[in-house]
Design an enzyme around this catalytic site. Sequence first.
Site, PDB file in Angstrom:
ATOM      1  CB  CYS A 132      -2.246  -2.778   5.133  1.00 43.27           C
ATOM      2  SG  CYS A 132      -3.969  -2.220   4.949  1.00 43.27           S
ATOM      3  CG  ASP A 161      -2.003  -1.111   1.129  1.00 42.27           C
ATOM      4  OD1 ASP A 161      -1.944  -1.935   0.208  1.00 42.27           O
ATOM      5  OD2 ASP A 161      -2.868  -1.162   2.022  1.00 42.27           O
ATOM      6  CE  LYS A 190      -4.024  -4.400   1.172  1.00 43.67           C
ATOM      7  NZ  LYS A 190      -4.772  -3.352   1.882  1.00 43.67           N
TER       8      LYS A 190
HETATM    9  C1  VGL Z   1      -4.770   0.842   5.595  1.00 45.21           C
HETATM   10  C2  VGL Z   1      -6.356   1.797   6.943  1.00 45.21           C
HETATM   11  C3  VGL Z   1      -7.318   1.617   5.984  1.00 45.21           C
HETATM   12  C4  VGL Z   1      -3.348   0.435   5.409  1.00 45.21           C
HETATM   13  C5  VGL Z   1      -5.723   0.648   4.615  1.00 45.21           C
HETATM   14  O1  VGL Z   1      -2.890   0.326   4.248  1.00 45.21           O
HETATM   15  O2  VGL Z   1      -2.658   0.209   6.437  1.00 45.21           O
HETATM   16  N1  VGL Z   1      -5.105   1.400   6.758  1.00 45.21           N
HETATM   17  N2  VGL Z   1      -6.999   1.047   4.819  1.00 45.21           N
END
Ligand code: VGL
Length: 207
Positions: free
Chosen positions: A153, A10, A108
């Site tokens: 994540c 991410d 995802k």
């Molecule tokens: C994430 C919060 C919401 C992350 C993704 O990538 O850690 N955190 N969506």
Amino acid sequence: MTTVALLVVDVQQDFCPGGALAVPGGHEVVPLINALAPHYRDVVLTQDWHPADHASFASQHDGHAPFQTKAMHYGDQVLWPDHCVAGGDGAALHPDLDVPHAQLILRKGGHRDVDSYSAFLEADRVTRTGLDGWLTSRGIKHVHICGLATDFCVAWTALDARRFGFEATVIEDACRAIDLDGSLAAAWKAMAAAGVRRATLADILPP
Ligand code: VGL
Ligand code: ZN
């Protein structure tokens, strides 16, 4: 390191300063990951990739503000600012991320009613993304994990890597955390209990 894959979690615009759910120092991981990635044959990039009305967005819940927690059918869910909307600028990978040999980009969080912090399993803890099969079919037994955010994540991905029987190592200086109400300490504790190892770039990069 042919049986070790690198999972880059991410590293997206919305998790970097100026983004919708900015992780402090999130952009700082980019040059570190660019230095790390050439040492791996197999690299996976993940993207948080939500529909605009995703159930993890506080905007979808009357009377709720971002960073509050709400009980969902699959368990407690932190409600977030709208972020990483599929196809939007905020969902794009950081423009300086330079990993051209990455062979899988895994998106995802695409199911409206269930979040997916983990790159392996959605938050219902049942629905698989298919990453376990992709890794196994390439002979991978160990994953190194870096990216954003350490306590969400990255941690959930590392815990699920263990659940699926992989060795898992988090490269901690190539991660940054959100740290919401002690979430970072809790994540490291859970990872240690699950046998997730911690390393730094210096442990991995040749001197
Ligand atoms: C994430 C919060 C919401 C992350 C993704 O990538 O850690 N955190 N969506
Ligand atoms: Zn998300």
